[in-house]
Design a protein around this motif. Structure first.
Motif, PDB file in Angstrom:
ATOM      1  N   ASN A 126      20.848  75.727  32.343  1.00  0.00           N
ATOM      2  CA  ASN A 126      21.133  75.021  33.625  1.00  0.00           C
ATOM      3  C   ASN A 126      22.034  73.946  33.213  1.00  0.00           C
ATOM      4  O   ASN A 126      21.877  73.105  32.309  1.00  0.00           O
ATOM      5  CB  ASN A 126      19.322  74.217  33.568  1.00  0.00           C
ATOM      6  CG  ASN A 126      19.340  73.356  34.661  1.00  0.00           C
ATOM      7  OD1 ASN A 126      20.350  72.887  35.162  1.00  0.00           O
ATOM      8  ND2 ASN A 126      18.223  72.965  35.215  1.00  0.00           N
ATOM      9  N   GLU A 177      18.185  91.470  31.900  1.00  0.00           N
ATOM     10  CA  GLU A 177      17.556  90.167  31.613  1.00  0.00           C
ATOM     11  C   GLU A 177      18.654  89.354  30.733  1.00  0.00           C
ATOM     12  O   GLU A 177      19.152  90.085  29.913  1.00  0.00           O
ATOM     13  CB  GLU A 177      16.114  90.389  30.961  1.00  0.00           C
ATOM     14  CG  GLU A 177      15.529  89.104  30.726  1.00  0.00           C
ATOM     15  CD  GLU A 177      14.005  89.565  30.075  1.00  0.00           C
ATOM     16  OE1 GLU A 177      14.052  89.491  28.718  1.00  0.00           O
ATOM     17  OE2 GLU A 177      13.147  89.852  30.899  1.00  0.00           O
ATOM     18  N   ASP A 207      18.062  91.412  37.756  1.00  0.00           N
ATOM     19  CA  ASP A 207      18.569  91.817  39.030  1.00  0.00           C
ATOM     20  C   ASP A 207      19.424  92.392  39.417  1.00  0.00           C
ATOM     21  O   ASP A 207      20.174  93.119  38.418  1.00  0.00           O
ATOM     22  CB  ASP A 207      18.402  89.969  39.548  1.00  0.00           C
ATOM     23  CG  ASP A 207      19.678  89.496  39.191  1.00  0.00           C
ATOM     24  OD1 ASP A 207      20.461  90.113  38.225  1.00  0.00           O
ATOM     25  OD2 ASP A 207      19.924  88.314  39.628  1.00  0.00           O
ATOM     26  N   LYS A 237      16.432  84.386  32.477  1.00  0.00           N
ATOM     27  CA  LYS A 237      16.843  84.636  33.764  1.00  0.00           C
ATOM     28  C   LYS A 237      16.235  86.320  33.845  1.00  0.00           C
ATOM     29  O   LYS A 237      16.689  87.269  33.189  1.00  0.00           O
ATOM     30  CB  LYS A 237      18.233  84.771  34.298  1.00  0.00           C
ATOM     31  CG  LYS A 237      18.288  85.041  35.762  1.00  0.00           C
ATOM     32  CD  LYS A 237      19.562  84.128  36.284  1.00  0.00           C
ATOM     33  CE  LYS A 237      19.786  84.570  37.581  1.00  0.00           C
ATOM     34  NZ  LYS A 237      19.139  85.302  38.770  1.00  0.00           N
ATOM     35  N   ASP A 238      15.556  86.735  34.951  1.00  0.00           N
ATOM     36  CA  ASP A 238      14.914  88.184  34.845  1.00  0.00           C
ATOM     37  C   ASP A 238      16.037  89.261  35.493  1.00  0.00           C
ATOM     38  O   ASP A 238      17.104  88.651  35.961  1.00  0.00           O
ATOM     39  CB  ASP A 238      13.816  88.113  35.858  1.00  0.00           C
ATOM     40  CG  ASP A 238      12.553  87.724  35.361  1.00  0.00           C
ATOM     41  OD1 ASP A 238      12.265  87.429  34.169  1.00  0.00           O
ATOM     42  OD2 ASP A 238      11.801  87.219  36.306  1.00  0.00           O
TER      43      ASP A 238
END
Length: 95
Positions: free
Chosen positions: A66, A61, A78, A75-76
């Motif tokens: 942006n 994470e 991944d 942001k999780d």
């Protein structure tokens, strides 16, 4: 720079290289793709001798920005698919 080889062109080249027909070459290509997808999706890795290693890496994470607004967003965690290129391929490209 030349356009990337399409799947149709790859199958035709593979058939020629194998001395086989396009249907057999297409089946072989699909089988290789299926094996790579299954193995990497399960968290494993696949080494293509002389080409490289395809593997899955987990990303923690993290905070990202942006670019349009400058806003910070969390942001999780991944997963991302990576590929390490084999030295033999790098050497052949560089002469």
């Amino acid at each position: 720079m030349a356009k990337p080889m399409t799947k149709t062109q790859l199958v035709a080249a593979l058939a020629d290289e194998m001395g086989s027909d396009k249907k057999s070459a297409g089946g072989a290509l699909e089988a290789v793709i299926s094996i790579i997808t299954r193995e990497v999706s399960a968290g494993g890795a696949v080494t293509l001798p002389g080409v490289g290693k395809i593997y899955c890496r987990e990303r923690p994470e993290r905070m990202v920005r942006n670019p349009a607004t400058g806003e910070q967003i969390k942001k999780d965690a991944d997963k991302v698919v990576k590929m390490t290129i084999a030295k033999a391929l790098k050497d052949s490209v560089n002469g």
